[in-house]
Design a protein around this motif. Structure first.
Motif, PDB file in Angstrom:
ATOM      1  N   ILE A  17       0.860  -1.093   0.059  1.00 45.78           N
ATOM      2  CA  ILE A  17      -0.017   0.003  -0.045  1.00 45.78           C
ATOM      3  C   ILE A  17       0.931   1.370   0.084  1.00 45.78           C
ATOM      4  N   LYS A  18       1.804   1.210   0.922  1.00 47.10           N
ATOM      5  CA  LYS A  18       2.726   2.550   1.152  1.00 47.10           C
ATOM      6  C   LYS A  18       3.457   2.743  -0.101  1.00 47.10           C
ATOM      7  N   LYS A  19       4.171   1.741  -1.031  1.00 47.14           N
ATOM      8  CA  LYS A  19       4.752   1.954  -2.144  1.00 47.14           C
ATOM      9  C   LYS A  19       4.089   1.891  -3.475  1.00 47.14           C
ATOM     10  N   PHE A  20       3.235   0.962  -3.699  1.00 48.99           N
ATOM     11  CA  PHE A  20       2.591   1.001  -4.787  1.00 48.99           C
ATOM     12  C   PHE A  20       1.053   1.340  -5.456  1.00 48.99           C
ATOM     13  N   HIS A  25       0.907  10.154  -3.004  1.00 48.06           N
ATOM     14  CA  HIS A  25       0.596  10.012  -1.463  1.00 48.06           C
ATOM     15  C   HIS A  25      -0.627  10.981  -1.263  1.00 48.06           C
ATOM     16  N   GLU A  26      -0.694  11.982  -1.627  1.00 50.04           N
ATOM     17  CA  GLU A  26      -1.592  13.034  -1.112  1.00 50.04           C
ATOM     18  C   GLU A  26      -3.058  12.783  -1.212  1.00 50.04           C
ATOM     19  N   GLU A  31      -9.456  10.080   0.144  1.00 49.28           N
ATOM     20  CA  GLU A  31      -9.961   8.558   0.537  1.00 49.28           C
ATOM     21  C   GLU A  31     -10.838   8.788   1.872  1.00 49.28           C
ATOM     22  N   LEU A  32     -10.193   9.273   2.929  1.00 49.93           N
ATOM     23  CA  LEU A  32     -10.359   9.341   4.124  1.00 49.93           C
ATOM     24  C   LEU A  32     -11.860  10.224   4.145  1.00 49.93           C
ATOM     25  N   SER A 124      -4.983   3.970   2.780  1.00 51.00           N
ATOM     26  CA  SER A 124      -4.024   4.865   2.292  1.00 51.00           C
ATOM     27  C   SER A 124      -3.502   5.872   3.279  1.00 51.00           C
ATOM     28  N   ALA A 125      -3.933   5.867   4.553  1.00 51.22           N
ATOM     29  CA  ALA A 125      -3.523   6.628   5.626  1.00 51.22           C
ATOM     30  C   ALA A 125      -2.357   6.338   6.052  1.00 51.22           C
TER      31      ALA A 125
END
Length: 633
Positions: A17-20, A25-26, A31-32, A124-125
């Protein structure tokens, strides 16, 4: 042989999730907030059908920054979760609550505007947070729950003392993402992704002046006392943007105001708008605007924006919007456009093609009605929109089929004709001896002025076609109208452009013409000019430079891409030098015995012809000027 199951666990999915998962990232904030919006809209739906026995009220979503504590809070007043639901929806990765909700209430929730599709949005958080907390209280009469996870497979879930309905997500921002604790950064993201979300979003407060004594006359010196400053919620979004309303509810002013709301840095007014509104066989709403475009296909920064249930997705609408309309501006919103898991790219889908076809048809119908309702106004706007329409005729067959009802062909005298009107207007005078209708056109009124005047003296109409893609377009029109040919007004002398039965007689014998041609070819550069002798009116220009239609058109098509002959774009320019054998100058050149005088006359005449075509430049122009001054000393 061994068999087993591949284990996809939280342990190995977090790094992915963090990388791909998300390219940017923004989008965690989008999403939240989308999750909070879904939770609020679900509650609205459940209260409307009587399943949730609570007061819906006027819920908002609030974003708060705690810079000292390095925390970002996203708070909603939606339906909240019980501890069991947290266990189910948060711990079972990629199990989408929105999907299950829609499935359960599919008949009644069809239009409730629920956004979520993937269940991965919440995670995504962890792209920006080293620890995430959820404090949530369900609309059901059950205790609040507090979930904490630091991005490892370990989490804690315990009772919380929250008493109000809804969910608060607390992100403990990681050291490499501290930019997300800046007001300006969060404000920018909210404006980019959440500007038109359906639930009001609060980000801090602002001061407003409130009138204390409404309706009373106030003396000038007491104006300041009549108002008081109060702190009010800073709501950053417009939950009811123009495209969510019916066209009957909106005035022209509303459409213009919305254009400037979409593009605050656009100071020009749009020319006109097209309101899209369809619910079968797919859902699509939106407003497209025609900006002033002129003739250049410039790359524009303010593009059409794609939304899904009022959530901004992308301004890369390739595939959904036909390519020729990507030069327009505006908004398209459709829950039926299939996105990939991060909502940032389109998936190939038959529905997308249907949507693209619908937009093409709708735009063509709108243009036709604008043309029919107020032709004069449409003609005034033609030069600002023509490039889009001409490109559409070339790239979309369905648009081309409808285009004859509104596409215009302007003359150099600012008269406008449709293709059928043009055929009717020119038939009597501009049909050549082979029965072909010859449409004369200029690409530039200034540089081709002398040629235009010669054509007008003959009573011919000359069109002004100056788009960069015009060679491609006339090629297509000719292939579909076999009795029609387009010829640029400087591609030959006028009697050759529209050949009639009468034959002009030359004052020079064949022998004299052969001698004249030999003299001319001694002094005219062969690599650039081909000498052509023509018997013309004795008052016509003695030397005329023309560029053969076929060669020039193929070269232009090669240079603008998508046609022409391979490699022709790089070929050197070739011209015809048309010499009028009936002009006094032709006889003078032929009868001048002194070779240097002959050369002098030919070069001077050639330079004058080049000058009229804007072809005399640099050293050649300097030499011509010196020579001309010598002659008048």
């Amino acid at each position: 042989m061994t068999t087993g199951k591949i284990n996809v666990s939280v342990e190995n999915i977090f790094p992915l999730i963090k990388k791909f998962l998300y390219s940017d990232h923004e989008i965690f904030l989008r999403e939240l907030i989308s999750n909070g919006t879904d939770a609020t809209l679900k509650l609205k739906h459940l209260t409307s059908i009587g399943e949730a026995k609570v007061e819906y009220g006027n819920p908002i979503i609030e974003i708060k920054i705690d810079k000292e504590g390095k925390k970002l809070h996203i708070i909603d007043q939606g339906l909240g979760m019980t501890a069991d639901e947290v266990e189910k929806y948060i711990n079972q990765v990629a199990f989408s609550g929105a999907e299950e909700f829609l499935d359960k209430y599919k008949d009644s929730a069809k239009d409730s505007g629920i956004i979520g599709h993937f269940g991965l949005g919440f995670y995504s958080a962890f792209m920006v947070a080293e620890k995430v907390e959820i404090i949530t209280k369900s609309y059901k009469d059950e205790p609040a729950a507090h979930w904490t996870c630091d991005g490892s497979p370990e989490f804690t879930l315990e009772p919380a003392d929250k008493t109000t309905r809804g969910t608060e997500i607390i992100l403990h921002i990681a050291e490499d993402s501290l930019e997300f604790l800046e007001d300006s950064k969060i404000n920018g993201l909210l404006n980019k992704y959440n500007k038109f979300m359906p639930i009001p979003i609060k980000f801090g407060t602002k001061t407003e002046k409130i009138e204390q004594k409404k309706g009373e006359e106030v003396a000038a010196e007491d104006v300041d006392k009549a108002f008081t400053e109060v702190e009010v919620d800073n709501i950053i979004n417009n939950p009811n943007p123009a495209w969510t309303k019916q066209p009957t509810e909106l005035s022209d002013e509303d459409y213009k105001n919305f254009y400037h709301e979409l593009y605050p840095m656009q100071f020009e007014e749009p020319l006109f708008h097209i309101h899209l509104n369809v619910d079968y066989p797919f859902n699509l709403t939106g407003i497209l605007y025609f900006p002033k475009l002129g003739s250049d296909l410039q790359i524009q920064k303010d593009k059409i924006q794609l939304y899904q249930n009022q959530v901004y997705v992308t301004d890369n609408v390739e595939g959904i919007v036909p390519e020729f309309l990507t030069m327009l501006k505006g908004v398209i919103d459709s829950p039926d456009i299939p996105l990939n898991v991060s909502r940032s790219g389109l998936q190939a889908d038959a529905a997308v093609k249907k949507i693209s076809n619908y937009i093409t048809r709708k735009v063509a119908d709108k243009l036709k009605s604008l043309f029919n309702e107020n032709r004069e106004d449409f003609e005034k706007k033609w030069n600002d929109i023509k490039i889009v329409l001409e490109y559409g005729m070339l790239s979309e067959d369905k648009f081309y089929e409808k285009s004859s009802a509104f596409v215009l062909y302007p003359t150099v005298d600012n008269k406008y004709y449709t293709l059928e009107e043009l055929k009717e207007k020119l038939a009597a005078n501009q049909t050549d001896k082979d029965g072909k209708l010859v449409v004369l056109y200029a690409g530039n009124k200034e540089t081709q002025h002398s040629y235009i005047e010669i054509a007008k003296d003959k009573g011919y109409e000359v069109l002004l076609l100056d788009s960069p893609i015009i060679s491609h377009l006339i090629q297509k029109l000719e292939s579909d109208n076999k009795d029609l040919t387009f010829v640029r007004v400087d591609s030959d002398h006028i009697d050759n452009l529209i050949k009639k039965d009468e034959v002009a007689i030359s004052k020079l014998s064949e022998e004299e013409q052969t001698s004249l041609k030999t003299v001319l070819e001694n002094f005219v550069p062969k690599q650039t000019y081909s000498v052509q002798l023509e018997a013309m009116d004795s008052q016509a220009a003695p030397f005329i430079i023309t560029q053969p239609e076929f060669m020039r058109r193929m070269k232009e098509m090669s240079q603008s891409g998508g046609g022409g002959m391979f490699g022709m774009g790089n070929m050197p320019e070739m011209y015809n030098l048309v010499v009028n054998t009936n002009s006094p100058l032709a006889a003078t050149i032929l009868n001048t015995e002194d070779k240097s005088n002959q050369e002098h006359l030919v070069k001077q005449a050639l330079d004058l012809a080049k000058l009229s075509q804007n072809l005399l430049k640099g050293e050649a122009l300097t030499t011509f000027v010196k020579r001309s001054f010598e002659m008048i000393k």
